[in-house]
Design a protein around this motif. Sequence first.
Motif, mmCIF file in Angstrom:
data_model
loop_
_atom_site.group_PDB
_atom_site.id
_atom_site.type_symbol
_atom_site.label_atom_id
_atom_site.label_comp_id
_atom_site.label_asym_id
_atom_site.label_seq_id
_atom_site.Cartn_x
_atom_site.Cartn_y
_atom_site.Cartn_z
ATOM 1 N N ASP A 45 86.607 47.806 16.759
ATOM 2 C CA ASP A 45 87.917 48.253 16.430
ATOM 3 C C ASP A 45 88.090 49.789 16.432
ATOM 4 O O ASP A 45 89.097 50.142 15.698
ATOM 5 C CB ASP A 45 88.606 47.443 15.436
ATOM 6 N N TYR A 47 90.127 51.660 18.172
ATOM 7 C CA TYR A 47 91.343 51.973 18.497
ATOM 8 C C TYR A 47 92.284 51.933 16.936
ATOM 9 O O TYR A 47 93.336 52.672 16.863
ATOM 10 C CB TYR A 47 92.239 51.115 19.385
ATOM 11 N N ASP A 48 91.795 51.123 15.978
ATOM 12 C CA ASP A 48 92.329 51.036 14.633
ATOM 13 C C ASP A 48 91.766 52.019 13.712
ATOM 14 O O ASP A 48 92.170 51.805 12.463
ATOM 15 C CB ASP A 48 92.097 49.761 14.304
ATOM 16 N N LYS A 56 93.727 51.496 22.393
ATOM 17 C CA LYS A 56 93.295 49.976 22.219
ATOM 18 C C LYS A 56 93.049 49.490 23.673
ATOM 19 O O LYS A 56 91.908 48.674 23.738
ATOM 20 C CB LYS A 56 94.827 49.181 21.787
ATOM 21 N N GLN A 59 89.426 50.216 24.167
ATOM 22 C CA GLN A 59 88.380 49.656 23.295
ATOM 23 C C GLN A 59 88.489 47.982 24.031
ATOM 24 O O GLN A 59 87.180 47.462 23.952
ATOM 25 C CB GLN A 59 88.819 49.268 21.814
ATOM 26 N N LYS A 60 89.642 47.442 24.409
ATOM 27 C CA LYS A 60 89.675 46.340 25.025
ATOM 28 C C LYS A 60 88.807 46.065 26.458
ATOM 29 O O LYS A 60 88.035 45.112 26.422
ATOM 30 C CB LYS A 60 91.191 45.742 25.421
ATOM 31 N N ASN A 63 84.927 46.249 25.182
ATOM 32 C CA ASN A 63 84.483 44.815 24.712
ATOM 33 C C ASN A 63 84.584 43.779 25.560
ATOM 34 O O ASN A 63 83.682 42.910 25.539
ATOM 35 C CB ASN A 63 85.678 44.460 23.496
ATOM 36 N N VAL A 82 87.031 41.433 14.073
ATOM 37 C CA VAL A 82 88.487 41.749 14.821
ATOM 38 C C VAL A 82 88.787 40.459 15.754
ATOM 39 O O VAL A 82 87.666 40.209 16.488
ATOM 40 C CB VAL A 82 88.032 42.872 15.575
ATOM 41 N N GLU A 84 91.732 40.651 17.521
ATOM 42 C CA GLU A 84 92.634 41.411 18.204
ATOM 43 C C GLU A 84 92.783 40.688 19.785
ATOM 44 O O GLU A 84 93.694 40.681 20.485
ATOM 45 C CB GLU A 84 92.662 42.885 18.259
#
Length: 167
Positions: A45, A47-48, A56, A59-60, A63, A82, A84
């Motif tokens: 996470d 981005y957070d 974000k 990161q996505k 992942n 996480v 998300e």
Amino acid sequence: TVRRMGDWPELWLDIENPKLRDIMGKRIKMAKDAGCHGIEPDNIDCYDNSRCGKSKSAQKDFNKWTVDYAHSLGLSVCAKNVNEFMSDIDYDCAVVEQAFQYGDYKDWKSFAEEKAVFAIEYKTSYSCSKADDYDMSLIYCDGSDDGYNNCKKKTKMTHCHKDSSLP
């Protein structure tokens, strides 16, 4: 660029550095070669967290690459703490720390209805019935309310499973 995570003795990795996928790919393959059945990437996470400084979408993408690569090797992948990207990335299970303590266990309900969610608590004040209500397996420290550092040193942990045939 690697940045400190703050209070934790860990570092944020530069998920946008193209060399990182080669490095992590080798580590994931090493887990497969060692006989592991799955992996549980931590700190997914970035981005957070302001200390990390990544978007974000970056990161996505990272992942998703991690999950897709691990799956290509026949490994399962647990999301950690996480949820998300659960609708976009095919995680096999989740590990969530202190979800009951901080009250975000409800955020995992829909995922837990379809896949395994393993909740970990570092205090003793948690009931198995609440974990059952949210379709989670729960492990918590038995005998100490001293938090993470003392709990991880304990030899006795209490395990709650919805299926009573499990150990």
